[in-house]
Design a protein around this motif. Sequence first.
Motif, PDB file in Angstrom:
ATOM      1  N   VAL A 196       0.865  -1.188   0.000  1.00 31.49           N
ATOM      2  CA  VAL A 196       0.000   0.000   0.000  1.00 31.49           C
ATOM      3  C   VAL A 196       0.899   1.234   0.000  1.00 31.49           C
ATOM      4  O   VAL A 196       1.532   1.544   1.020  1.00 31.49           O
ATOM      5  N   PRO A 197       1.000   1.963  -1.120  1.00 24.56           N
ATOM      6  CA  PRO A 197       1.946   3.076  -1.201  1.00 24.56           C
ATOM      7  C   PRO A 197       1.585   4.270  -0.339  1.00 24.56           C
ATOM      8  O   PRO A 197       2.429   5.135  -0.109  1.00 24.56           O
ATOM      9  N   SER A 198       0.343   4.354   0.149  1.00 24.75           N
ATOM     10  CA  SER A 198      -0.077   5.520   0.926  1.00 24.75           C
ATOM     11  C   SER A 198       0.610   5.611   2.276  1.00 24.75           C
ATOM     12  O   SER A 198       0.638   6.682   2.895  1.00 24.75           O
ATOM     13  N   VAL A 199       1.185   4.502   2.774  1.00 23.95           N
ATOM     14  CA  VAL A 199       1.770   4.507   4.119  1.00 23.95           C
ATOM     15  C   VAL A 199       3.295   4.524   4.105  1.00 23.95           C
ATOM     16  O   VAL A 199       3.917   4.379   5.147  1.00 23.95           O
ATOM     17  N   THR A 200       3.882   4.710   2.938  1.00 24.51           N
ATOM     18  CA  THR A 200       5.338   4.733   2.857  1.00 24.51           C
ATOM     19  C   THR A 200       5.773   5.743   1.802  1.00 24.51           C
ATOM     20  O   THR A 200       4.978   6.216   0.995  1.00 24.51           O
ATOM     21  N   SER A 201       7.049   6.075   1.788  1.00 19.83           N
ATOM     22  CA  SER A 201       7.567   6.993   0.783  1.00 19.83           C
ATOM     23  C   SER A 201       7.861   6.239  -0.512  1.00 19.83           C
ATOM     24  O   SER A 201       7.989   5.019  -0.520  1.00 19.83           O
ATOM     25  N   ARG A 202       7.990   7.013  -1.607  1.00 21.73           N
ATOM     26  CA  ARG A 202       8.325   6.390  -2.878  1.00 21.73           C
ATOM     27  C   ARG A 202       9.657   5.648  -2.788  1.00 21.73           C
ATOM     28  O   ARG A 202       9.776   4.504  -3.228  1.00 21.73           O
ATOM     29  N   GLU A 203      10.639   6.276  -2.154  1.00 25.73           N
ATOM     30  CA  GLU A 203      11.957   5.676  -2.065  1.00 25.73           C
ATOM     31  C   GLU A 203      11.928   4.392  -1.232  1.00 25.73           C
ATOM     32  O   GLU A 203      12.570   3.389  -1.583  1.00 25.73           O
ATOM     33  N   GLN A 204      11.192   4.403  -0.130  1.00 28.90           N
ATOM     34  CA  GLN A 204      11.117   3.212   0.711  1.00 28.90           C
ATOM     35  C   GLN A 204      10.413   2.076  -0.013  1.00 28.90           C
ATOM     36  O   GLN A 204      10.838   0.923   0.060  1.00 28.90           O
ATOM     37  N   LEU A 205       9.333   2.398  -0.740  1.00 28.94           N
ATOM     38  CA  LEU A 205       8.627   1.361  -1.476  1.00 28.94           C
ATOM     39  C   LEU A 205       9.505   0.808  -2.601  1.00 28.94           C
ATOM     40  O   LEU A 205       9.501  -0.409  -2.862  1.00 28.94           O
ATOM     41  N   GLN A 206      10.258   1.656  -3.261  1.00 27.74           N
ATOM     42  CA  GLN A 206      11.190   1.167  -4.281  1.00 27.74           C
ATOM     43  C   GLN A 206      12.206   0.203  -3.672  1.00 27.74           C
ATOM     44  O   GLN A 206      12.529  -0.834  -4.271  1.00 27.74           O
ATOM     45  N   GLU A 207      12.692   0.521  -2.478  1.00 32.46           N
ATOM     46  CA  GLU A 207      13.630  -0.369  -1.784  1.00 32.46           C
ATOM     47  C   GLU A 207      12.953  -1.699  -1.443  1.00 32.46           C
ATOM     48  O   GLU A 207      13.547  -2.775  -1.612  1.00 32.46           O
ATOM     49  N   MET A 208      11.704  -1.633  -0.966  1.00 38.24           N
ATOM     50  CA  MET A 208      10.972  -2.846  -0.616  1.00 38.24           C
ATOM     51  C   MET A 208      10.792  -3.750  -1.835  1.00 38.24           C
ATOM     52  O   MET A 208      11.017  -4.961  -1.776  1.00 38.24           O
ATOM     53  N   LEU A 209      10.395  -3.159  -2.953  1.00 37.06           N
ATOM     54  CA  LEU A 209      10.134  -3.950  -4.155  1.00 37.06           C
ATOM     55  C   LEU A 209      11.429  -4.504  -4.749  1.00 37.06           C
ATOM     56  O   LEU A 209      11.464  -5.638  -5.240  1.00 37.06           O
ATOM     57  N   ALA A 210      12.492  -3.711  -4.708  1.00 33.27           N
ATOM     58  CA  ALA A 210      13.781  -4.196  -5.213  1.00 33.27           C
ATOM     59  C   ALA A 210      14.261  -5.384  -4.402  1.00 33.27           C
ATOM     60  O   ALA A 210      14.751  -6.388  -4.959  1.00 33.27           O
ATOM     61  N   GLY A 211      14.126  -5.301  -3.080  1.00 32.99           N
ATOM     62  CA  GLY A 211      14.526  -6.412  -2.229  1.00 32.99           C
ATOM     63  C   GLY A 211      13.693  -7.649  -2.473  1.00 32.99           C
ATOM     64  O   GLY A 211      14.211  -8.782  -2.457  1.00 32.99           O
ATOM     65  N   TYR A 212      12.400  -7.452  -2.703  1.00 32.93           N
ATOM     66  CA  TYR A 212      11.521  -8.586  -2.990  1.00 32.93           C
ATOM     67  C   TYR A 212      11.919  -9.272  -4.293  1.00 32.93           C
ATOM     68  O   TYR A 212      12.085 -10.498  -4.343  1.00 32.93           O
ATOM     69  N   ARG A 213      12.083  -8.489  -5.355  1.00 30.92           N
ATOM     70  CA  ARG A 213      12.429  -9.079  -6.655  1.00 30.92           C
ATOM     71  C   ARG A 213      13.785  -9.786  -6.600  1.00 30.92           C
ATOM     72  O   ARG A 213      13.959 -10.870  -7.167  1.00 30.92           O
ATOM     73  N   GLU A 214      14.753  -9.169  -5.918  1.00 37.77           N
ATOM     74  CA  GLU A 214      16.085  -9.768  -5.816  1.00 37.77           C
ATOM     75  C   GLU A 214      16.022 -11.087  -5.050  1.00 37.77           C
ATOM     76  O   GLU A 214      16.635 -12.086  -5.449  1.00 37.77           O
ATOM     77  N   SER A 215      15.276 -11.107  -3.952  1.00 35.32           N
ATOM     78  CA  SER A 215      15.174 -12.324  -3.140  1.00 35.32           C
ATOM     79  C   SER A 215      14.467 -13.433  -3.905  1.00 35.32           C
ATOM     80  O   SER A 215      14.848 -14.603  -3.806  1.00 35.32           O
ATOM     81  N   TRP A 216      13.439 -13.074  -4.650  1.00 32.12           N
ATOM     82  CA  TRP A 216      12.728 -14.066  -5.474  1.00 32.12           C
ATOM     83  C   TRP A 216      13.693 -14.698  -6.481  1.00 32.12           C
ATOM     84  O   TRP A 216      13.740 -15.925  -6.633  1.00 32.12           O
ATOM     85  N   ALA A 217      14.444 -13.847  -7.172  1.00 34.34           N
ATOM     86  CA  ALA A 217      15.373 -14.350  -8.193  1.00 34.34           C
ATOM     87  C   ALA A 217      16.493 -15.178  -7.573  1.00 34.34           C
ATOM     88  O   ALA A 217      16.848 -16.253  -8.083  1.00 34.34           O
ATOM     89  N   ASP A 218      17.058 -14.703  -6.460  1.00 36.62           N
ATOM     90  CA  ASP A 218      18.156 -15.421  -5.818  1.00 36.62           C
ATOM     91  C   ASP A 218      17.724 -16.791  -5.315  1.00 36.62           C
ATOM     92  O   ASP A 218      18.541 -17.730  -5.269  1.00 36.62           O
ATOM     93  N   ALA A 219      16.444 -16.914  -4.929  1.00 37.43           N
ATOM     94  CA  ALA A 219      15.947 -18.192  -4.423  1.00 37.43           C
ATOM     95  C   ALA A 219      15.681 -19.193  -5.537  1.00 37.43           C
ATOM     96  O   ALA A 219      15.418 -20.365  -5.267  1.00 37.43           O
ATOM     97  N   GLY A 220      15.723 -18.722  -6.798  1.00 35.83           N
ATOM     98  CA  GLY A 220      15.550 -19.629  -7.928  1.00 35.83           C
ATOM     99  C   GLY A 220      14.129 -20.082  -8.169  1.00 35.83           C
ATOM    100  O   GLY A 220      13.911 -21.145  -8.765  1.00 35.83           O
ATOM    101  N   HIS A 221      13.159 -19.292  -7.756  1.00 39.54           N
ATOM    102  CA  HIS A 221      11.767 -19.693  -7.960  1.00 39.54           C
ATOM    103  C   HIS A 221      11.410 -19.675  -9.442  1.00 39.54           C
ATOM    104  O   HIS A 221      11.823 -18.779 -10.191  1.00 39.54           O
ATOM    105  N   THR A 222      10.653 -20.652  -9.856  1.00 41.82           N
ATOM    106  CA  THR A 222      10.151 -20.681 -11.218  1.00 41.82           C
ATOM    107  C   THR A 222       8.833 -19.924 -11.282  1.00 41.82           C
ATOM    108  O   THR A 222       8.181 -19.690 -10.272  1.00 41.82           O
ATOM    109  N   GLY A 223       8.429 -19.562 -12.479  1.00 39.43           N
ATOM    110  CA  GLY A 223       7.182 -18.828 -12.642  1.00 39.43           C
ATOM    111  C   GLY A 223       7.369 -17.343 -12.388  1.00 39.43           C
ATOM    112  O   GLY A 223       8.461 -16.859 -12.060  1.00 39.43           O
ATOM    113  N   ARG A 224       6.285 -16.606 -12.521  1.00 41.30           N
ATOM    114  CA  ARG A 224       6.318 -15.143 -12.427  1.00 41.30           C
ATOM    115  C   ARG A 224       5.817 -14.695 -11.061  1.00 41.30           C
ATOM    116  O   ARG A 224       4.750 -15.111 -10.613  1.00 41.30           O
ATOM    117  N   HIS A 225       6.607 -13.845 -10.407  1.00 44.03           N
ATOM    118  CA  HIS A 225       6.099 -13.263  -9.170  1.00 44.03           C
ATOM    119  C   HIS A 225       5.004 -12.255  -9.497  1.00 44.03           C
ATOM    120  O   HIS A 225       4.948 -11.715 -10.609  1.00 44.03           O
TER     121      HIS A 225
END
Length: 362
Positions: A196-225
């Motif tokens: 929910v972007p209303s409770v965080t800053s743009r920069e913080q949400l960008q950090e959250m999403l970058a960490g999520y995508r990186e962790s998904w890729a590093d874990a080797g999950h198949t399919g699309r997040h």
Amino acid sequence: MDFGVNFFPVLPPERKSAADYYQEVLSLSVLAEELGFEHVQTIEHYGSAYGGYCPDPVTLLTAIAGVTDRIRIATGAVVPAFTHPLKLAGKLAMLDNLSGGRLDVGFGRAFLPDEFDWFEVPMGESRARFDEGVEVCRRLWTEEKVEWKGQFHNFGPVTLLPRPVQKPCMPLFVASATSPDSCAAAGRKGYHLQVVPSVTSREQLQEMLAGYRESWADAGHTGRHRIQIKYTCYLDEDREQALEAARLFEQNYIDLMTDAVEAWGSTRSDQYPGYEQFIEKARTYQFDASLAANKVLAGTPEDVAAQLADIREWFGDDLTVSLQFNSGWMPLEQSTRAMHLFADRVVPALGGGRSPQHLLMV
């Protein structure tokens, strides 16, 4: 980008009855399917005008499933800490069957101190109860003769019935408000994400999403997040009318949320660092600043399309944007008109087009 519709009842009974609200939700859900939106979803809250019309999202989503055929239905989110996992897993598996395999399950920790008090659940156990509840549900859906010996629950062996329609189970989402660590943990485990972007800053949400995508890729999950991001949306061909509605109903949201989070004035929890600031943020809320930061979508179809183009640039094109078109006690006709304008003019302006199943964005 895909687009869905979310329902968050933030209104007191004197403004609109629960029965009338539910009928409007069903009507808008049918319209969402007709217009090609990807999903409808709703929340879980208790005891106040801040979401209290939806203490059980499974009940409301079951009614929605009964009047629709194709659109996905989603919890955004259910709270494992407040329900025994055998009951929660069984209710959700039953809904997956009743909907013909259309259910997405979003799990959340809850954050209102009063709700934890009412359920007699210590806030200090929030993270542990969440983690255990999600894992127990996942195992009950994907395994047979499950035996669980955990911190909060001990049972089994038991084979849950009914079995989910979707295999190995329904898509699982984790709701995260402000924590990059929670997003990264969701990515490592292969869960999808709700933010929910209303409770965080743009920069913080960008950090959250970058960490999520990186962790998904590093874990080797198949399919699309899948990442769901939620906004209120006020649309009208007349900009001033759209902004007038947005000012009214966004302030209503802030006022009722302020009442709901009042207990944070005297509550502190290491499970929720910084949440005591919610009260001050609500008191200093300014609509114009929120609109300028694209935390609320409002204006003409062209205005909202421009906002979404910025959001896509900021946060990525792999998003599903979940839109609330019926904020507060907004008349049904106003919400209906906004949904038509979005499907007919906003989506094409962003380079997408209608699909029988959902609005596909390039």
